[in-house]
Design a protein around this motif. Structure first.
Motif, mmCIF file in Angstrom:
data_model
loop_
_atom_site.group_PDB
_atom_site.id
_atom_site.type_symbol
_atom_site.label_atom_id
_atom_site.label_comp_id
_atom_site.label_asym_id
_atom_site.label_seq_id
_atom_site.Cartn_x
_atom_site.Cartn_y
_atom_site.Cartn_z
ATOM 1 N N GLN A 82 57.280 51.310 179.539
ATOM 2 C CA GLN A 82 56.727 50.574 178.386
ATOM 3 C C GLN A 82 57.311 50.952 177.021
ATOM 4 O O GLN A 82 56.931 50.381 176.021
ATOM 5 N N SER A 126 64.535 53.082 167.048
ATOM 6 C CA SER A 126 63.266 53.455 167.657
ATOM 7 C C SER A 126 63.291 54.941 167.936
ATOM 8 O O SER A 126 64.325 55.503 168.286
ATOM 9 N N THR A 157 62.126 41.609 175.428
ATOM 10 C CA THR A 157 60.803 41.143 174.984
ATOM 11 C C THR A 157 60.872 40.358 173.679
ATOM 12 O O THR A 157 59.927 39.699 173.303
ATOM 13 N N SER A 193 60.033 50.928 174.013
ATOM 14 C CA SER A 193 60.981 49.885 173.605
ATOM 15 C C SER A 193 62.103 50.439 172.743
ATOM 16 O O SER A 193 61.914 51.389 171.990
ATOM 17 N N THR A 195 64.901 43.137 171.424
ATOM 18 C CA THR A 195 63.991 44.235 171.721
ATOM 19 C C THR A 195 63.907 44.342 173.232
ATOM 20 O O THR A 195 63.741 43.335 173.928
ATOM 21 N N ARG A 230 62.370 46.479 176.688
ATOM 22 C CA ARG A 230 61.361 47.427 177.159
ATOM 23 C C ARG A 230 61.828 48.020 178.483
ATOM 24 O O ARG A 230 62.205 47.278 179.398
ATOM 25 N N SER A 263 65.814 48.760 170.539
ATOM 26 C CA SER A 263 66.451 47.500 170.181
ATOM 27 C C SER A 263 67.951 47.649 170.265
ATOM 28 O O SER A 263 68.486 48.761 170.240
#
Ligand code: ADP
Ligand code: MG
Length: 345
Positions: free
Chosen positions: A315, A242, A296, A317, A308, A310, A319
């Motif tokens: 907010q 990410s 999540t 995210s 995943t 958060r 992994s």
């Protein structure tokens, strides 16, 4: 021996730019992937190397010899190259062995020798027993292997492959990947293959040219593209991970270590300077203390799970891998072992 150099190569079709100032040096014996999303100019690049399209401008050389400089071009059959097309382009009116022997016949080899070499090549691609079949009687994977045999039979110095594994199921794909690596090792030829599949490029290539909208995004080994992508686009195109905005304490390095992130046990501290940072799943660890986050999603990968997570307060995210499944909604604490600062693009 074949080193290929593309210098500032452009290709326009009417008013559409397909390849835009592309420069690449493909070393002798490389297994080079042209990787990028559909429509980014991969096939056009491959066809220019093969001599099936002419350069609009720029220069293409092989071992120092000019193949195309936008004015004069060496004919495809004089380039010691062989190509497997996305559609295979086998001759439908010929049998399997006639297809494979064809390039040798064109070179003037007497029929018995051509057939013998073709037979041997069919054995290598695991198609013994299919010599007298018609092309229409073969599955996609079998046609693929016949096309590959036809490509390799003339022992080209450069092998060009356009999405060679795209139509195969996962199992056959893995087998063919292995065969490609073997062919590459054995022939010593320079391979250039086109793919939109980053996992395939990583698994096969020694060098990868990532393309986007006709241009080169980055050129390097699979490892360097995975570990040191320059842009956030590339960071997300290759591998899992990410790109998130994180407060970073240092301006210096691109490689960021745990202490470079201004994260506390309770919260992500609000702005020091927020910077886009690539975080790979292998660099996130679930710990007792650390930044709070919520699970999540949880996907079973066989040997482990991909979670995943958060961040509790913003907010974003990330992994991470984990040895056990964690239910959705679980609260955990995480630490970031390292990250890679990227440019926004
Ligand atoms: P890729 O193989 O990466 O999917 P291509 O090289 O096939 O991309 O195409 C790059 C761009 O050039 C696309 O926008 C495509 O529509 C265009 N293009 C390719 N070949 C032609 C052609 N013969 N005539 C006009 N436009 C073309
Ligand atoms: Mg294509």
């Amino acid at each position: 021996m074949a080193e290929l150099i593309l210098e500032d190569v452009c290709k326009t079709f009417r008013n559409q730019t397909a390849v835009d100032h592309l420069s690449l040096t493909i070393p002798d014996g490389a297994f080079c992937a042209l990787l990028g999303p559909s429509g980014c100019g991969k096939t056009t690049t491959l066809r220019m190397i093969a001599g099936l399209e002419h350069l609009t401008s720029g220069r293409l050389t092989m071992n120092g010899m000019v193949l195309d400089d936008g004015r004069v071009a060496v004919a495809p059959e004089k380039r010691r190259m062989s190509m497997v097309f996305q559609s295979y382009a086998l001759w439908p009116h010929m049998t399997v062995i006639e297809n494979v022997a064809y390039p040798l016949k064109v070179q003037g080899l007497p029929s018995p020798q051509a057939q013998k070499a073709a037979r041997k090549m069919l054995e290598i691609v695991d198609m013994r027993g299919y010599e007298n079949r018609k092309v229409q009687e073969l599955s996609g994977g079998q046609r693929q292997r016949v096309a590959l045999a036809r490509c390799l039979v003339a022992e080209p110095e450069v092998v060009l492959l356009d999405e060679p594994l795209a139509n195969l199921d996962r199992h056959l794909r893995a087998t063919m990947e292995e065969s490609f690596r073997e062919f590459h090792r054995e022939t010593g030829a320079t391979f250039v293959f086109v793919t939109h599949d980053q996992a395939e490029a990583m698994a096969l290539a020694t060098h990868v040219a990532v393309m986007h909208q006709g241009g080169l995004v980055q050129w390097g080994t699979p490892e360097s593209l995975y570990q040191q992508p320059e842009t956030s686009w590339l960071a997300q195109f290759i591998g899992k991970g990410s790109v998130i905005n994180l407060p970073v304490n240092t301006q210096s390095d691109r490689l960021l270590k745990n202490q470079d992130f201004a994260l506390t046990a309770s919260t992500i501290q609000q702005p020091i300077t927020q910077q886009p940072v690539l975080i790979r799943p292998e660099h996130i660890h679930i710990t007792n203390t650390g930044t709070p986050a919520q699970v999540t999603d949880c996907v079973f990968l066989g040997e482990r799970y991909l979670l995943t997570l958060r961040f509790a307060d913003d907010q974003q995210s990330v992994s991470c891998y984990h040895h056990t499944a964690l239910p959705q909604g679980s609260l955990v604490n995480i630490e970031i072992e390292q990250g890679w600062r990227v440019d926004v693009a």
